[in-house]
Scaffold this active site. Structure first.
Site, PDB file in Angstrom:
ATOM      1  CD  GLU A 115      -2.970  -1.227   2.212  1.00  0.00           C
ATOM      2  OE1 GLU A 115      -4.077  -1.762   1.994  1.00  0.00           O
ATOM      3  OE2 GLU A 115      -2.669  -0.725   3.317  1.00  0.00           O
TER       4      GLU A 115
ATOM      5  CD  GLU B  68     -10.044  -1.267   8.457  1.00  0.00           C
ATOM      6  OE1 GLU B  68      -9.900  -0.754   7.338  1.00  0.00           O
ATOM      7  OE2 GLU B  68      -9.155  -1.934   9.027  1.00  0.00           O
TER       8      GLU B  68
ATOM      9  CG  ASP C  64      -7.785  -5.249   5.211  1.00  0.00           C
ATOM     10  OD1 ASP C  64      -7.267  -5.499   6.305  1.00  0.00           O
ATOM     11  OD2 ASP C  64      -7.880  -4.101   4.753  1.00  0.00           O
TER      12      ASP C  64
END
Length: 690
Positions: free
Chosen positions: A296, A403, A375
């Site tokens: 990333e 998240e 993820d």
């Protein structure tokens, strides 16, 4: 009931300090410490026991000698090092601890009738044993019941994604505990309270800054910031917790010292060796580095045509003389994917990157692997990298912060999900090759392993934003210590420690916790498809938020069907990364579990699941059922009014009512999306917005 102000009860979390109505055993009122009086961790153990007894009965325990000599035996609690125990206790403890592989193991032995001895080879083990005894005291269990407890994992770590400006990436509980205004700036008493919470559940390592290391955090390695880092380490040290830093792989360049960060360039290696020496001058027990590299847009060895082993080993050589370790994240994938390419598959990436490097990493390197290949979705298969790496130390990475599981606005108790991962049989060495055995290092005889959790704590008064989210932090520590524990039993234990012994309260809290993950999964993304969230902040429903993006997060829903073909026969070949019989289990429609169907297969909406429902009917039913489950949670919690202090009751009720509105939004958006795609009505005739 308690002399603690009601508004502060959530601050105590599971270390509540109300007076115990069931009384305190006589043995608890006397204590003896065996070992160096100046050892900070032993001092902490003694202080914690004294604090617990004082809270329970209003009086501090009387200090006594460990060995009464010729005097009549007096029940007491003895705590200390194996080497410092009186002869009789030492021999019994030595026998009890003989089979314990970890130096952090502890034994609790009966002594002087109803008394107890907490014994370990190390001060940290004594501290963990004392917290175990405090749990027994609060839960009204016999103090003298013998037991031996040894941590399954050498490393039990929390990864904080805190930034120097005080923000927390994926943080839902206020600001950082460690940083303010670009500086290492913290409330020492508050951080000490946090260290107490972590030590009480066996956490022994903490990374204080974000894996995405920005400009200010890059400078944490320098003399300007190390004194502040050392002050934080000083707070955690008496609780047996070692401090780690996330580092920027390009630090030699970004700090202006070198023109290169090439891991095979001697100048870069010398730079990191000097950096490690400098850190250990300030923090002698510094744990090491956590590294996100070539992921990333973070810099890494790929810049120089090198691989992950080259980069990790360079850092490992710098830390090795000091006993430090490198934790290198396996979260590496192409984040500039072309959504048009149906053969591209982000799920394959970690395995494809790291399996060819198996055996090349030094022994003080651990590869940290997310529980799933994508993820931290609400439902994913276990990453095939567990079992794919057999000659490399690994760590299992969970996300405690919610998240993708409700951002601590929704209650979502994650321990049942984590247990499924820990218990998953990879068959890497035949039956019984569980993820828990691999993460610990035991299955492949590796020298070290562990479990890391992305932290969910901030400076909110209740630590976690949603008070019930404390259960996730508690459960993480308990499972990292002992993966064999049952998630429902952990929930029961947490509920009693946090809310007391009222059976109706404990039953309701347990029921809400155990219903919460299935409910959240039901009203969000169906059958393992994942990713139906708003881009960026990942909150709220957006079925095509990532569908045409560079991130490789697709579900391929069209008018005919939905799901990703990851089979070897016709798809991306991802299923081939598993060992048999897992490979065939996921490869074939006939055997693929319903809850993961759309992760592995693209199927028509009329495909019939093992449950007997069609895919589309399952989607409709699950989303209505999920909302009904939240309604049940609200009513269960309302019935506790008057049984729980009003501040905590109102705080959680407000969260649950907010969750209800968000669940309804999820239900309506997802059901309408699929109804518009396929045009198939709900067989039960419920209203779905056209």
């Amino acid at each position: 009931m308690t002399n603690i102000p009601e508004a502060d009860l959530d601050d105590r979390a599971w270390l509540q300090e109300s007076t115990l109505t069931h009384g305190v055993p006589e043995a608890a009122r006397r204590m003896a410490l065996c070992g160096p009086a100046d050892d900070p961790v032993l001092r902490t153990a003694a202080a914690e026991w004294a604090r617990a007894v004082r809270a329970a009965c209003g009086e501090s325990p009387e200090p006594l000698a460990a060995d009464p000599g010729g005097a009549p035996s007096t029940p007491r609690v003895v705590m200390g090092l194996l080497s410092a125990m009186p002869r009789g206790l030492r021999e019994d403890a030595q026998t009890a601890l003989a089979s314990a592989l970890s130096d952090e193991a502890y034994a609790i032995l009966p002594v002087d009738g109803q008394g107890a001895a907490v014994v370990s080879r190390t001060p940290a083990g004594v501290l963990y044993g004392v917290f175990h005894l405090i749990r027994r005291l609060r839960l009204c269990e016999p103090l003298h019941e013998p037991c031996v407890s040894s941590p399954k994992n050498a490393w039990r770590m929390l990864d904080h994604w805190d930034n120097a400006d005080g923000t927390i990436e994926r943080g839902y509980a206020g600001k950082s505990l460690f940083f303010r205004g670009g500086q290492i700036d913290f409330d020492e008493a508050r951080v000490r309270d946090y260290a107490r919470l972590l030590a009480s559940i066996g956490v022994n390592a903490i990374v204080i800054n974000n894996v995405n290391v920005h400009e200010t955090e890059t400078r944490f390695l320098t003399e300007a910031h190390l004194p502040g880092v050392a002050r934080l380490a000083d707070v955690f040290r008496p609780y047996g917790i070692r401090l780690f830093l996330s580092i920027n792989f390009a630090s030699p360049v970004d700090l202006g010292d070198l023109p290169t960060a090439d891991p095979l360039d001697p100048r870069a290696e010398d730079w990191w060796r000097a950096a490690a020496d400098r850190i250990y001058e300030h923090i002698p027990d510094f744990g090491g580095f956590l590294v996100k590299a070539d992921s990333e847009f973070r810099p890494g060895p790929f810049t120089y045509g090198r691989d992950h082993a080259d980069g990790a080993n360079m850092l490992a050589r710098a830390l090795a003389p000091h006993g430090g370790v490198v934790i290198w994240r396996a979260f590496v994938y192409n984040c500039l994917m072309d959504w048009r390419d149906r053969r591209a598959d982000r799920a394959r990436a970690a395995y494809d990157h790291f399996v060819p490097l198996d055996g090349r990493f030094l022994d003080n390197v651990l590869i940290q692997i997310k529980n799933g290949p994508m993820d931290f979705q609400v439902r994913e298969p276990v990453s095939p990298l567990f079992g794919g790496l057999s000659d490399t130390n690994v760590m299992l990475e969970f996300q405690i912060t919610q998240e993708y599981t409700g951002q601590q606005r929704h209650v979502c108790y994650l321990a049942p999900m984590w247990k499924e991962v820990l218990d998953f049989d990879t068959h890497a060495r035949g039956p019984g090759s569980t993820v828990a055995e691999i993460a610990s290092g035991k299955l492949f005889g590796r020298p070290q392993g562990g479990v890391a959790g992305v932290a969910n704590a901030g400076d909110d008064v209740n630590w976690t934003g949603h008070s019930l989210a404390q259960a996730n932090l508690y459960a993480f520590g308990r499972l990292a210590w002992d993966p064999s524990l049952d998630s429902a039993e952990i929930a029961h234990e947490w509920a009693r420690l946090t809310y007391g012994d009222d059976p109706d309260v404990v039953r309701a809290v347990m029921g809400i916790l155990m219903a919460s993950w299935p409910a959240y999964e039901a009203y969000t993304a169906p059958l393992g498809v994942g990713w139906m969230v708003n881009p960026g902040h990942h909150d709220g429903p957006n079925p095509e938020g990532y569908e045409y993006s560079k991130w490789g997060t697709y579900h391929y829903a069209d008018w005919q069907g939905v799901g990703v073909d990851r089979t070897m026969a016709t798809g991306t070949g991802y299923t081939g990364q598993y060992h048999e019989p897992v490979r065939s289990l996921f490869e074939h429609l006939e055997t693929c579990p319903d809850e993961l169907l759309l992760f592995f297969h693209h199927v028509p909406y009329t495909h019939v699941l093992h449950s007997g429902k069609t895919v589309i009917q399952h989607i409709y039913d699950a989303h209505f059922d999920g909302v009904e489950a939240v309604a049940w949670m609200i009513e269960a919690w309302r019935r506790l009014q008057g049984r729980i202090d009003p501040v905590r009751h109102e705080r959680i009720l407000a969260r649950l009512e907010d969750q209800m509105q968000r669940a309804i939004e999820w239900r309506d958006v997802i059901n309408t999306y699929f109804y518009r795609k396929c045009g198939i009505p709900d067989a039960r005739g419920r209203y779905i917005y056209p």
